[in-house]
Motif scaffolding. Structure first.
Motif, mmCIF file in Angstrom:
data_model
loop_
_atom_site.group_PDB
_atom_site.id
_atom_site.type_symbol
_atom_site.label_atom_id
_atom_site.label_comp_id
_atom_site.label_asym_id
_atom_site.label_seq_id
_atom_site.Cartn_x
_atom_site.Cartn_y
_atom_site.Cartn_z
ATOM 1 N N LEU A 35 0.824 -1.113 -0.013
ATOM 2 C CA LEU A 35 -0.048 0.035 0.099
ATOM 3 C C LEU A 35 0.863 1.094 0.016
ATOM 4 C CD1 LEU A 35 -2.615 -1.140 2.571
ATOM 5 C CD2 LEU A 35 -2.722 -1.206 0.193
ATOM 6 N N LEU A 37 0.792 5.541 0.155
ATOM 7 C CA LEU A 37 0.132 6.846 0.571
ATOM 8 C C LEU A 37 -0.251 7.501 -0.590
ATOM 9 C CD1 LEU A 37 -0.973 8.106 3.168
ATOM 10 C CD2 LEU A 37 0.950 9.382 3.128
ATOM 11 N N LYS A 75 -4.647 8.430 1.504
ATOM 12 C CA LYS A 75 -5.483 7.084 1.638
ATOM 13 C C LYS A 75 -4.468 6.271 1.341
ATOM 14 C CE LYS A 75 -9.372 4.380 0.877
ATOM 15 N NZ LYS A 75 -10.941 4.897 1.435
ATOM 16 N N HIS A 76 -4.179 4.923 2.198
ATOM 17 C CA HIS A 76 -3.233 4.008 1.568
ATOM 18 C C HIS A 76 -3.952 3.142 0.697
ATOM 19 C CE1 HIS A 76 -1.222 5.215 5.539
ATOM 20 N NE2 HIS A 76 0.018 4.969 4.734
#
Length: 89
Positions: A35, A37, A75-76
């Motif tokens: 993941l 950012l 959001k990741h």
């Protein structure tokens, strides 16, 4: 017909398909599920769960679901990798 409370929200349905590797054009499998950012636009309405990656947003971004105002945030998310279709000769 399924009651509205039982139907998945469009954004959740799309995200679930993406995370399962079933999205037809994009995949995160090459990154090993990492993941990152990511800048996004999120709907300000507490009743709406919609969000859009910044690279897909318009200049005057409005919510694609409720047409309300949106807020820029982070959001990741998995990285997007475009699959290139080979051209036939």
């Amino acid at each position: 017909m399924t009651p509205a409370a039982e139907r998945p929200i469009l954004g959740q349905l799309t995200l679930n398909r993406f995370l399962k590797g079933r999205h037809p054009r994009l995949t995160s499998q090459d990154e090993g599920g990492k993941l990152f950012l990511t800048k996004i636009w999120k709907c300000k309405s507490p009743d709406c769960k919609a969000w859009v990656r910044e690279e897909f947003a318009t200049e005057e971004q409005k919510c694609p679901m409720c047409k309300g105002d949106m807020l820029r945030t982070m959001k990741h998310l998995p990285a997007l990798v475009k699959k290139v279709k080979s051209r036939s000769r």
